[in-house]
Design a protein around this motif. Structure first.
Motif, PDB file in Angstrom:
ATOM      1  N   THR A 193      -8.855   9.032   1.272  1.00  0.00           N
ATOM      2  CA  THR A 193      -8.059   7.815   1.374  1.00  0.00           C
ATOM      3  C   THR A 193      -6.748   8.040   0.633  1.00  0.00           C
ATOM      4  O   THR A 193      -6.745   8.609  -0.466  1.00  0.00           O
ATOM      5  CB  THR A 193      -8.791   6.605   0.765  1.00  0.00           C
ATOM      6  OG1 THR A 193     -10.032   6.422   1.469  1.00  0.00           O
ATOM      7  CG2 THR A 193      -7.957   5.329   0.884  1.00  0.00           C
ATOM      8  N   VAL A 195      -3.303   6.151  -0.855  1.00  0.00           N
ATOM      9  CA  VAL A 195      -2.797   4.828  -1.246  1.00  0.00           C
ATOM     10  C   VAL A 195      -1.434   4.976  -1.919  1.00  0.00           C
ATOM     11  O   VAL A 195      -1.301   5.744  -2.884  1.00  0.00           O
ATOM     12  CB  VAL A 195      -3.772   4.123  -2.216  1.00  0.00           C
ATOM     13  CG1 VAL A 195      -3.241   2.756  -2.624  1.00  0.00           C
ATOM     14  CG2 VAL A 195      -5.157   3.999  -1.588  1.00  0.00           C
ATOM     15  N   LYS A 203      -0.555  -0.873  -6.567  1.00  0.00           N
ATOM     16  CA  LYS A 203      -1.064  -0.130  -5.410  1.00  0.00           C
ATOM     17  C   LYS A 203      -0.846  -0.937  -4.129  1.00  0.00           C
ATOM     18  O   LYS A 203      -1.016  -2.147  -4.105  1.00  0.00           O
ATOM     19  CB  LYS A 203      -2.549   0.168  -5.580  1.00  0.00           C
ATOM     20  CG  LYS A 203      -2.835   1.206  -6.649  1.00  0.00           C
ATOM     21  CD  LYS A 203      -4.268   1.696  -6.623  1.00  0.00           C
ATOM     22  CE  LYS A 203      -5.244   0.645  -7.079  1.00  0.00           C
ATOM     23  NZ  LYS A 203      -6.616   1.182  -7.187  1.00  0.00           N
ATOM     24  N   GLY A 204      -0.460  -0.236  -3.066  1.00  0.00           N
ATOM     25  CA  GLY A 204      -0.259  -0.875  -1.773  1.00  0.00           C
ATOM     26  C   GLY A 204      -1.440  -0.662  -0.851  1.00  0.00           C
ATOM     27  O   GLY A 204      -2.509  -0.191  -1.270  1.00  0.00           O
ATOM     28  N   GLN A 205      -1.254  -0.990   0.420  1.00  0.00           N
ATOM     29  CA  GLN A 205      -2.291  -0.792   1.427  1.00  0.00           C
ATOM     30  C   GLN A 205      -2.406   0.691   1.767  1.00  0.00           C
ATOM     31  O   GLN A 205      -1.405   1.418   1.802  1.00  0.00           O
ATOM     32  CB  GLN A 205      -1.960  -1.587   2.696  1.00  0.00           C
ATOM     33  CG  GLN A 205      -1.990  -3.096   2.511  1.00  0.00           C
ATOM     34  CD  GLN A 205      -3.392  -3.603   2.199  1.00  0.00           C
ATOM     35  OE1 GLN A 205      -4.375  -3.168   2.793  1.00  0.00           O
ATOM     36  NE2 GLN A 205      -3.479  -4.535   1.252  1.00  0.00           N
ATOM     37  N   THR A 207      -2.436   4.121   3.486  1.00  0.00           N
ATOM     38  CA  THR A 207      -1.711   4.656   4.635  1.00  0.00           C
ATOM     39  C   THR A 207      -2.601   5.551   5.493  1.00  0.00           C
ATOM     40  O   THR A 207      -2.243   5.901   6.617  1.00  0.00           O
ATOM     41  CB  THR A 207      -0.496   5.464   4.169  1.00  0.00           C
ATOM     42  OG1 THR A 207      -0.926   6.469   3.230  1.00  0.00           O
ATOM     43  CG2 THR A 207       0.544   4.556   3.511  1.00  0.00           C
TER      44      THR A 207
END
Length: 283
Positions: A193, A195, A203-205, A207
């Protein structure tokens, strides 16, 4: 005497075949995960993109810390067909138990989902080498899935260059090699994963992620796990879309288990594992 001996030898096999037959016909299914992530310290250098000569940044080596966390999740439901979307069952009592330790309750979240994190209870911990049982009880009937020998963290050398973080051009794929498994053991499953992390440490969604997310995807994983056991892993270029961006690359090494009680569908999947984390900075 030889006939009696033969029957005694075949009796355990007959019991196993009977149990497997019951599990193939069972209409209750479980999908469970126990995943641990270590604390991650991201230097101001990685967040701001300083070069190696100024590693540590103007703040004298300040870091942004992301606390470690362990999370347990279970989907409990029924299935009506081989590839049908399972239907969740609410109202069950669900626990996670490691060996003879006290069981940890998983809270109902609706739609057949149950879960808990270490941030809400100190009782939830992850231990390598443990046997974890996911247990659901409904209407007086007990259902159990189990994963044995939970793995240790898999060290990925490519995640830890001397500079402290990996430099990569935006929109560029990244490949790394997994260490060989111990002798006489299958390689664990590996999920990636990616991020993004802002300069403020938020932290974002994600990618990119190749981890299954729906009950059907988990059931398909049981049928074709080899894809996640490759020795060389490639993260696609689309996982790093933006220049001058910091990303956390989380690699989860997990071991797969399945139905333990004979009233649970044979294709039920439960996973337990822990993570290695790399810090990446795009140019």
């Amino acid at each position: 005497m030889s006939a009696v001996a033969a029957v005694s030898l075949l009796s355990p096999l007959a019991c196993d075949l009977e149990k497997t037959g019951n599990q193939l016909a069972a209409d209750h299914v479980m999908v469970g995960t126990l995943l641990a992530t270590p604390q991650v310290d991201v230097s101001t250098s990685a967040l701001a993109g300083y070069d190696a000569g100024t590693y540590g940044g103007p703040d004298g080596g300040d870091v942004v810390s992301f606390p470690g966390e362990t999370a347990a999740f279970l989907f409990f439901g029924t299935k009506s067909g081989e590839n049908a979307q399972p239907e969740g069952l609410s109202g069950a009592t669900v626990t996670l138990q490691a060996g003879s330790a006290a069981a940890v309750p998983l809270n109902a979240q609706g739609g057949g989902s149950y879960g808990v994190t270490s941030s809400s209870t100190d009782a939830l911990t992850y231990a390598s080498g443990a046997t974890y049982s996911f247990i659901a009880t409904q209407g007086g009937t007990r259902y159990e899935a189990q994963v044995k020998d939970s793995p240790t963290k898999e060290a990925i050398t490519a995640f830890h260059p001397a500079e402290g973080f990996v430099r990569i051009a935006a929109n560029t794929a990244f490949s790394f090699d997994r260490p060989a498994p111990p002798a006489n053991q299958d390689r664990t499953l590996g999920f990636v994963t990616v991020v993004p992390v802002g300069s403020d440490g938020q932290k974002g969604q994600a990618t990119y992620s190749n981890a299954p997310t729906t009950p059907v995807e988990f059931l398909q994983l049981a049928a074709v796990p080899a894809t996640y056991r490759e020795a060389r892993v490639t993260i696609p270029a689309t996982a790093f879309p933006n220049p001058k961006q910091t990303y956390l690359v989380i690699f989860q090494a997990v071991r797969m288990g399945g139905a333990e009680s004979d009233n649970l569908f044979l294709g039920s999947v439960v996973l337990a594992g822990t993570s290695e984390v790399g810090i990446f900075r795009t140019n």
